[in-house]
Motif scaffolding. Structure first.
Motif, short mmCIF file in Angstrom:
data_model
loop_
_atom_site.label_atom_id
_atom_site.label_comp_id
_atom_site.label_asym_id
_atom_site.label_seq_id
_atom_site.Cartn_x
_atom_site.Cartn_y
_atom_site.Cartn_z
N UNK A 1 0.85 -1.19 0.00
CA UNK A 1 0.00 0.00 0.00
C UNK A 1 0.89 1.25 0.00
N UNK A 2 0.28 2.37 -0.34
CA UNK A 2 1.04 3.61 -0.36
C UNK A 2 0.40 4.62 0.59
N UNK A 3 1.22 5.21 1.43
CA UNK A 3 0.75 6.27 2.31
C UNK A 3 1.55 7.52 1.98
N UNK B 1 4.59 0.73 1.46
CA UNK B 1 4.87 -0.11 2.62
C UNK B 1 4.10 -1.41 2.48
N UNK B 2 4.75 -2.50 2.88
CA UNK B 2 4.11 -3.80 2.80
C UNK B 2 3.57 -4.16 4.18
N UNK C 1 -3.85 3.33 -2.16
CA UNK C 1 -2.97 4.47 -1.92
C UNK C 1 -3.78 5.58 -1.25
N UNK C 2 -3.30 6.06 -0.11
CA UNK C 2 -4.01 7.14 0.58
C UNK C 2 -3.09 8.33 0.75
N UNK C 3 -3.69 9.48 0.96
CA UNK C 3 -2.92 10.70 1.22
C UNK C 3 -3.48 11.37 2.46
#
Lengths: 196, 530
Positions: free
Chosen positions: B4-6, B11-12, B72-74
Motif C-alpha cells: 500500500x502507499x501512504x 509499505x508492505x 494508496x491514501x494521502x
C-alpha cells in the motif's frame, strides 16, 4: 583553554589626583553648587529638591507596575482560582506551590486548598498573571514594600493575598499575627522585631 | 502481503491491517479518537478521514480501511486538512472547555488535535448542551458527560474486554451522551482502564483526581508485581514521589490493560508497611552491621534458604552464589502459595491466582542447587532439627506456614510481616520500582525492572542485601551492576543462556524451560491476556 581573561591595568593617578585634596574640593564644589541652587530655588518659591520625603511622600508608580500578588474572588466570595497550576507551571522561579482540592458544593469542582507564593524567590516577571486562564491572580496592587522579619513570613498565603486590597493594606507580619490559622508553616509569631 | 502507499511512501503490511497502523509503520500519524488497537473498529469519530488516491473511493476513514493491493491514501492534501478541521469543530460543539479543572489536560487528545488540526474560532450561536458533570459511576471512575466526544471506546471496552456492558451512548444527535444504565455501578476490576482509553476527560480516575498535573510527571517503564501475569506498567513520578501506575502496551502480556489492584499498588511504595531500616534482634542497625550479624548467625549453622517468588531473579541468583561460596551444606526451598493477606480475586482476563511475580525465576535459580524442597519438606526439616537457620528472601514463611521461627532467621524483604517480626536479622529490600532486576512471569517471559525512584529509607536492592551478607562473610558474591549480574545469571542458568539485560527490550523475552522444579507453571501454557 583559549579564553584568556584580560587583566585590567590600574590607571596611574596624576599628581593632583594623588594628593586627594584637590579631588575632595572638586566634590565639595558640586555639593555646594546644589546647596546654593536649592537656596535660590526656595527663595524663588520653586522647590528644586531631588530628595523625596519617603515614606510620607511616595512616587506614583506606573499603571502597569508589577507589585505584590493578590488573588481575586468571585461575587460569592470564593476564589476565582481553580488550581489549574498554569501559574506554577509558567513560573520561572518555581515559587508558587498549590495544593488542589475538591469542592463538593460548587459546580466549579476544583479550588486551591493551599496557594503559597515564596516572595523571596519571586522575580516579579508577571508570567503567572499572563498564564492564568481565570484572571485569578493579579499584580496590580502597586505594593512594592514586601518585607518581613523572617523567611516564613515572606511566604504569602492564599488568604493573605485575597485580603491584600481589602480595607487597609495589612503588613504581612501583622496580618499573620492576627490570623495565625492562615500563617505559613513554621511562622514564628513570638519572634520580637529586629528593629526596635 | 499487499503493498500500500501512504503519502506516496510504499509499505508492505499483512493483509487486513487497517491504514492507521499501516501509516504508523511509515511514520505518518493519522489522528483518531475511537480507534483503539485492542478494541473493535467503530468508525464514529471521523477524525481519521483520509483521501483515497487509488484502490477505493475517497474520503474514507482509515481505521476501517483494510490494506489491499494497490491501495494508496494521502493525509497531506488540503482536503484532509479541511476535513480534520471540520471534524474538530463538530466534536467541540458541546465540549465545556473546562480544561483548568480537568485532570485529562496535558494528555488530552482534544487539546492535542485542536492545536495541531483545529485552531478554529467557535461559530456556535446557541448555548452548549449541558450534560451531567461529576457523576459517580463506580469505585474508581468519575464521569463527566459534557467532555465526551462519543467515541464509544469505553462502551466497547465494557462489552468486549470485561463483558459487563454497563455503559452506553444514550439519546440521539446533539443530545447524545455517554451514560451508565440506571441502577448499575461499575463493579469490575478493570475500571481504571476506562480512564486510560478515554481520549478526553470524560472518564477520569478518582484516585488521581486533582492530585497532579500530568505534564509534571515523568514516566518510567516497570512491571507490576501484583500477580504472576507481570503486566507492563509505566510509573509516573515527580521528585522521587510516585503518583500513579498506568499500563504499558505489551500485546503478548497485558495488551493495553491493567487491573485496578495493580494500578493502585503504587500506594505500597510509601506504605507504612515498608521496612525502611535494617534490624538486629528488633533494634535498628546499619546495613553492614546487620549483614555481619546475619553472617554470624548463618556461619556453621544448618542453613535452609527460602527462595523468594517476590524477589528478583538477581536476588535469588545472589542467594545461589552465596550458598555455593559460603554455605555449601545449605538446602534450597521454594514455598508455593500466596500470602495470607493477598488479594484473592482472579479472572481469565489478566489476574492470575498466583500472586507472586517471579515464581518461575525463584524455582529456576533454586534448582541450580540440586534438589528443591517445598513447604512440607521445610516443616519436616525444621521439626527434625535438620535445619536450625533460615535465610528468607521476600517470603512470609512464618505467617504462611504457621511454623515457629528458628532462632537464626535472616529476612530480606520489602514489607513488614510475621517473618520480619520473628526474624533475628532484617535487611530492608527496595520496592520493585526502586531497583533494577528481572522477573519471569507465568508465561516464562523474562521482564526487566528499572530503578525509577530512589529506595525508601535505608533499603537497598534485594540482590545487594543478599550480597551484603556475602561481603560480611569476606567477599562479594555477585558483581555490582545489574547488567553484570544478569550476564552472570544468563551464563549460569541454562534456560537463560544467551540473554542480555539490554536484549530483553521493552517487551521482555520468552524463554523455554527445560524442567522447572517446585511445580512452576509451564511456559507458553498460560494464555496471554484476553
Amino acid at each position: 583553554m583559549s579564553d584568556v581573561i584580560p587583566a585590567i591595568k590600574k590607571r596611574k593617578l596624576s599628581t593632583s589626583e594623588s594628593i586627594y585634596l584637590v579631588e575632595v574640593l572638586k566634590g565639595m564644589a558640586i555639593t555646594m553648587g546644589h546647596v546654593i541652587k536649592n537656596i535660590i530655588g526656595e527663595l524663588k518659591g520653586q522647590s528644586t529638591f531631588d530628595t523625596m520625603e519617603y515614606p510620607e511622600v511616595r512616587k506614583p508608580v506606573n499603571d502597569r507596575f508589577k507589585g505584590a500578588h493578590r488573588l481575586t474572588t468571585r461575587p460569592d466570595g470564593k476564589y476565582k482560582c481553580v488550581a489549574c497550576m498554569c501559574c506554577s507551571t509558567a513560573c520561572p522561579a518555581k515559587c508558587i506551590s498549590i495544593v488542589a482540592g475538591e469542592d463538593a458544593d460548587d459546580p466549579i469542582e476544583k479550588y486551591p486548598v493551599r496557594f503559597d507564593i515564596d516572595m523571596l524567590r519571586c522575580i516579579y516577571c508577571g508570567f503567572c498573571v499572563e498564564a492564568c486562564p481565570k484572571d485569578a491572580i493579579r499584580m496590580d496592587t502597586r505594593i512594592y514594600e514586601i518585607n518581613a522579619f523572617s523567611r516564613q513570613d515572606m511566604i504569602h498565603t492564599r488568604d493573605y493575598m485575597r485580603d491584600l486590597m481589602a480595607g487597609d493594606k495589612p503588613e504581612a507580619e501583622q496580618w499573620y499575627r492576627e490570623n495565625p490559622q492562615h500563617s505559613p508553616e513554621g511562622f514564628l509569631g513570638e519572634v520580637p522585631p529586629v528593629i526596635p | 502481503m499487499p503493498l500500500v502507499k501512504v503519502n506516496g511512501i510504499a509499505v508492505e503490511v499483512p493483509p487486513g491491517t487497517n491504514m492507521i497502523e499501516a501509516a504508523k509503520k511509515v511514520g505518518v500519524e493519522i489522528p483518531h479518537y475511537c480507534y483503539h488497537p485492542h478494541l473493535s473498529v467503530a468508525g464514529n469519530c471521523r477524525m481519521c478521514l483520509v483521501d483515497v488516491e487509488a484502490g477505493g473511493r475517497g474520503p474514507d476513514i482509515a481505521c476501517n480501511m483494510a490494506a489491499t493491493e494497490g491501495l494508496a491514501i494521502r493525509t497531506d492534501t488540503p482536503k484532509v486538512t479541511q476535513m480534520r478541521k471540520s471534524v474538530m469543530e463538530f466534536l467541540l460543539v458541546n465540549h465545556p472547555l473546562d480544561c483548568p479543572i480537568c485532570d485529562q489536560s496535558g494528555e488530552c487528545r482534544l487539546q492535542d488535535y485542536y492545536m495541531e488540526y483545529g485552531q478554529h474560532d467557535s461559530r456556535l450561536a446557541d448555548a452548549k448542551m449541558g450534560k451531567g458533570k461529576r457523576q459517580d459511576i463506580g469505585d474508581q471512575i468519575v464521569l463527566d458527560a459534557e467532555r465526551c466526544v462519543q467515541c464509544s471506546r469505553c462502551v466497547r471496552f465494557s462489552d468486549e474486554v470485561t463483558g459487563t456492558g454497563e455503559l452506553r451512548l444514550f439519546n440521539r444527535s446533539n443530545q447524545t451522551q455517554i451514560g451508565i444504565f440506571p441502577g448499575v455501578r461499575l463493579s469490575h476490576q478493570y475500571q481504571g482502564n476506562l480512564a486510560d482509553i478515554c481520549p478526553v476527560g470524560a472518564l477520569t480516575l478518582k484516585d488521581f483526581r486533582f492530585k497532579k498535573r500530568v505534564w509534571w510527571l515523568k514516566e518510567s517503564e516497570s512491571v507490576c508485581g501484583g500477580c504472576a501475569t507481570g503486566c507492563n506498567t509505566l510509573v509516573h513520578h515527580q521528585d522521587n514521589e510516585v503518583y500513579r501506575f498506568t499500563p504499558r502496551r505489551n500485546d503478548e502480556v497485558n495488551k493495553s490493560w491493567i487491573c485496578d489492584q495493580g494500578r493502585l499498588s503504587y500506594k505500597d511504595v510509601t506504605s507504612l508497611k515498608r521496612l525502611t531500616g535494617a534490624k538486629v534482634n528488633g533494634q535498628r542497625a546499619e546495613l553492614p552491621e546487620a549483614a555481619n550479624a546475619a553472617a554470624m548467625l548463618l556461619k556453621g549453622a544448618k542453613v535452609g534458604v527460602v527462595f523468594g517468588a517476590k524477589a528478583t531473579t538477581e536476588a535469588n541468583w545472589a542467594a545461589v552464589k552465596l550458598v555455593r561460596a559460603r554455605l555449601p551444606s545449605a538446602r534450597a526451598y521454594v514455598i508455593e502459595g500466596n500470602d495470607p493477606d493477598a488479594f484473592t480475586y482472579q479472572d481469565e482476563i489478566l489476574v492470575d491466582s498466583d500472586k507472586t511475580p517471579n515464581r518461575f525465576g525463584a524455582a529456576l535459580t533454586a534448582s541450580q542447587l540440586g534438589s528443591v524442597g517445598d513447604a512440607e519438606a521445610l516443616k519436616a526439616a525444621l521439626a527434625a532439627g535438620e535445619i536450625d537457620a533460615l535465610l528468607v528472601l521476600q517470603d512470609d514463611v512464618i505467617g504462611r506456614l504457621g511454623i515457629a521461627a528458628p532462632k537464626a532467621l535472616v529476612y530480606v524483604g520489602t514489607f513488614k510481616n510475621a517473618t520480619a517480626t520473628a526474624a533475628a536479622v532484617v535487611l530492608p529490600a527496595a520496592h520493585s520500582i526502586e531497583q533494577a532486576g528481572t522477573w519471569i512471569n507465568r508465561q516464562g517471559r523474562v521482564q526487566r525492572l528499572r530503578k525509577t525512584v530512589a529506595p525508601a529509607g535505608d533499603s537497598v536492592a534485594d540482590y545487594s542485601a543478599v550480597d551484603a551478607i556475602g561481603r560480611a562473610f569476606g567477599g562479594a558474591v555477585i558483581p555490582e551492576m545489574p547488567a553484570a549480574i544478569f550476564q552472570e545469571l544468563a551464563a549460569g542458568v541454562k534456560a537463560l543462556n544467551g540473554l542480555t539485560l539490554k536484549g530483553l527490550g521493552h517487551g521482555g523475552q520468552l524463554i523455554t524451560l527445560s524442567a522447572p522444579s517446585a511445580g512452576a507453571d509451564q511456559p507458553g501454557q498460560a494464555a496471554p491476556a484476553k
